[in-house]
Design a protein around this motif. Structure first.
Motif, mmCIF file in Angstrom:
data_model
loop_
_atom_site.group_PDB
_atom_site.id
_atom_site.type_symbol
_atom_site.label_atom_id
_atom_site.label_comp_id
_atom_site.label_asym_id
_atom_site.label_seq_id
_atom_site.Cartn_x
_atom_site.Cartn_y
_atom_site.Cartn_z
ATOM 1 N N PHE A 189 -37.112 -10.066 8.392
ATOM 2 C CA PHE A 189 -37.232 -9.208 9.567
ATOM 3 C C PHE A 189 -38.254 -8.120 9.299
ATOM 4 O O PHE A 189 -38.234 -7.487 8.240
ATOM 5 N N VAL A 190 -39.152 -7.925 10.256
ATOM 6 C CA VAL A 190 -40.138 -6.847 10.194
ATOM 7 C C VAL A 190 -40.042 -6.109 11.525
ATOM 8 O O VAL A 190 -40.152 -6.731 12.590
ATOM 9 N N PRO A 191 -39.831 -4.795 11.494
ATOM 10 C CA PRO A 191 -39.787 -4.038 12.746
ATOM 11 C C PRO A 191 -41.117 -4.169 13.507
ATOM 12 O O PRO A 191 -42.184 -4.241 12.886
ATOM 13 N N PRO A 192 -41.057 -4.213 14.834
ATOM 14 C CA PRO A 192 -42.264 -4.435 15.632
ATOM 15 C C PRO A 192 -43.427 -3.490 15.320
ATOM 16 O O PRO A 192 -44.570 -3.938 15.218
ATOM 17 N N GLN A 193 -43.151 -2.206 15.139
ATOM 18 C CA GLN A 193 -44.230 -1.258 14.841
ATOM 19 C C GLN A 193 -44.903 -1.587 13.510
ATOM 20 O O GLN A 193 -46.119 -1.468 13.378
ATOM 21 N N GLU A 194 -44.120 -2.021 12.536
ATOM 22 C CA GLU A 194 -44.687 -2.405 11.240
ATOM 23 C C GLU A 194 -45.523 -3.674 11.366
ATOM 24 O O GLU A 194 -46.564 -3.815 10.715
ATOM 25 N N MET A 195 -45.074 -4.608 12.201
ATOM 26 C CA MET A 195 -45.859 -5.822 12.456
ATOM 27 C C MET A 195 -47.240 -5.461 12.979
ATOM 28 O O MET A 195 -48.261 -5.941 12.471
ATOM 29 N N ASN A 253 -46.574 -15.869 13.215
ATOM 30 C CA ASN A 253 -45.256 -15.568 12.660
ATOM 31 C C ASN A 253 -44.657 -14.351 13.366
ATOM 32 O O ASN A 253 -43.506 -14.379 13.814
ATOM 33 N N PHE A 254 -45.444 -13.286 13.484
ATOM 34 C CA PHE A 254 -44.945 -12.079 14.141
ATOM 35 C C PHE A 254 -44.710 -12.333 15.630
ATOM 36 O O PHE A 254 -43.763 -11.806 16.211
ATOM 37 N N HIS A 255 -45.540 -13.144 16.257
ATOM 38 C CA HIS A 255 -45.344 -13.536 17.659
ATOM 39 C C HIS A 255 -43.991 -14.227 17.826
ATOM 40 O O HIS A 255 -43.247 -13.946 18.768
ATOM 41 N N TRP A 256 -43.664 -15.120 16.912
ATOM 42 C CA TRP A 256 -42.400 -15.863 16.983
ATOM 43 C C TRP A 256 -41.188 -14.987 16.706
ATOM 44 O O TRP A 256 -40.092 -15.267 17.173
ATOM 45 N N HIS A 257 -41.358 -13.954 15.875
ATOM 46 C CA HIS A 257 -40.217 -13.189 15.382
ATOM 47 C C HIS A 257 -40.131 -11.756 15.882
ATOM 48 O O HIS A 257 -39.257 -11.007 15.440
ATOM 49 N N TYR A 264 -45.469 -7.341 23.340
ATOM 50 C CA TYR A 264 -45.917 -7.676 21.985
ATOM 51 C C TYR A 264 -46.037 -9.183 21.803
ATOM 52 O O TYR A 264 -46.990 -9.667 21.184
ATOM 53 N N HIS A 265 -45.071 -9.918 22.335
ATOM 54 C CA HIS A 265 -45.078 -11.373 22.235
ATOM 55 C C HIS A 265 -46.351 -11.932 22.865
ATOM 56 O O HIS A 265 -47.042 -12.773 22.263
ATOM 57 N N LEU A 266 -46.714 -11.458 24.045
ATOM 58 C CA LEU A 266 -47.923 -11.930 24.728
ATOM 59 C C LEU A 266 -49.195 -11.465 24.017
ATOM 60 O O LEU A 266 -50.151 -12.233 23.882
ATOM 61 N N LEU A 267 -49.205 -10.216 23.562
ATOM 62 C CA LEU A 267 -50.367 -9.698 22.839
ATOM 63 C C LEU A 267 -50.636 -10.520 21.582
ATOM 64 O O LEU A 267 -51.771 -10.937 21.319
ATOM 65 N N LEU A 268 -49.600 -10.783 20.804
ATOM 66 C CA LEU A 268 -49.771 -11.518 19.549
ATOM 67 C C LEU A 268 -50.139 -12.981 19.804
ATOM 68 O O LEU A 268 -50.908 -13.569 19.035
#
Length: 187
Positions: free
Chosen positions: A121-127, A59-63, A72-76
């Protein structure tokens, strides 16, 4: 006294009720029934949390969005693949010792201990911090399951857990480092 209920054999002892696996699925093992039951229960909870963690990571990867999107997209994506890759090994380990494992998303929902995140929406750092903490929780559950395995001398499940603990600690470390502010340990 043994009697058949549906497709399961149930044994009633004087002070407790023991539910036995369907005879067709009753895999031979030298572990005690109590050990199989307790190890299976711990591993099924870990399996439910693993599915929940996989879906949240995906979910976080997609959003994910923002200036570090690509990293972040690749890491997740990498982490979600690793997490999903453990599900079959966990479930098959439960079957190898004679237990039964998850059969539905409904069972996952009943057994999972991790919180879902359905925010729009979740800010990237919070994800990253949320996933870091979830990985830490799964690691702690695996350590407790390892203790149960040790108690019942199930070295194979304990060994599997040791590898999964190492992988979860690595994910935790990467998420921690990726979520740090420049020059400090704070989020």
């Amino acid at each position: 006294m043994l009697f058949k209920t549906g497709e399961c054999i149930v044994s009633h002892a004087k002070s407790s009720t023991l539910r036995k696996v369907n005879p067709v699925l009753d895999t031979p093992t030298d572990l005690s029934q109590e050990g199989v039951d307790k190890i299976s229960a711990a591993m099924n909870t870990i399996l439910a949390d693993t599915f929940a963690l996989y879906l949240k990571t995906k979910n976080f990867h997609w959003h994910v969005s923002g200036r570090h999107f690509r990293d972040y997209h690749l890491l997740l994506d990498e982490q979600s693949e690793q997490i999903f890759g453990t599900t079959d090994e966990i479930a098959e380990r439960v079957r190898k010792i004679g237990g039964t494992t998850l059969r539905s998303i409904g069972q996952v929902a009943k057994l999972q201990t991790l919180e879902d995140n359905d925010e729009s929406f979740v800010p990237p750092q919070e994800m990253l911090r949320e996933l870091m903490n979830d990985n830490k929780k799964v690691t702690a559950a695996m350590r407790k399951a390892h203790d149960i395995c040790d108690k019942y001398e199930d070295v194979a499940t304990a060994s599997l857990l040791e590898n999964f603990i190492d992988a979860a600690e690595r994910r935790t470390w990467f998420l921690f480092e990726a979520s740090r502010q420049e020059g400090g340990n704070e989020a």
